[in-house]
Motif scaffolding. Structure first.
Motif, short mmCIF file in Angstrom:
data_model
loop_
_atom_site.label_atom_id
_atom_site.label_comp_id
_atom_site.label_asym_id
_atom_site.label_seq_id
_atom_site.Cartn_x
_atom_site.Cartn_y
_atom_site.Cartn_z
N VAL A 129 0.92 4.30 -2.81
CA VAL A 129 0.72 5.70 -2.44
C VAL A 129 1.90 6.54 -2.91
O VAL A 129 1.72 7.65 -3.43
CB VAL A 129 0.52 5.83 -0.91
CG1 VAL A 129 0.59 7.28 -0.46
CG2 VAL A 129 -0.81 5.21 -0.51
N THR B 297 0.83 -1.21 0.00
CA THR B 297 0.00 0.00 0.00
C THR B 297 0.86 1.25 0.00
O THR B 297 0.58 2.21 -0.73
CB THR B 297 -0.94 0.00 1.22
OG1 THR B 297 -1.73 -1.19 1.20
CG2 THR B 297 -1.85 1.21 1.21
N SER B 298 1.91 1.27 0.78
CA SER B 298 2.77 2.45 0.83
C SER B 298 3.49 2.67 -0.50
O SER B 298 3.69 3.81 -0.93
CB SER B 298 3.77 2.34 1.97
OG SER B 298 4.67 1.29 1.74
#
Length: 77
Positions: A22, A18-19
């Motif tokens: 992002v 997820t990071s």
């Protein structure tokens, strides 16, 4: 204990994935913001080209047809 370790590892991997997504999205957004002048110039050039083309087509459509002698003399005859 092995099940808990697997769950923690899966959660950690989800956070990393997820990071990364992002960060990629933020980089793309920053690139667009940084190049905003170039984007604006491209849009302006496109609008200018469309406007010039439509004006030229309108001028061409509004012309009256003349015979070869009239065209040759510039409309004097």
């Amino acid at each position: 204990m092995q099940t808990a370790a697997k769950t923690v590892a899966a959660g950690r991997q989800a956070v990393v994935t997820t990071s990364e997504q992002v960060a990629a999205t933020a980089k793309t957004a920053w690139t667009v913001v940084a190049q905003r002048k170039l984007v604006a110039a491209g849009v302006c050039a496109g609008l200018t080209a469309v406007t010039a083309a439509s004006y030229a087509m309108g001028r061409r459509a509004g012309r009256h047809t003349h015979g070869p002698l009239t065209r040759l003399t510039g409309g004097r005859i």
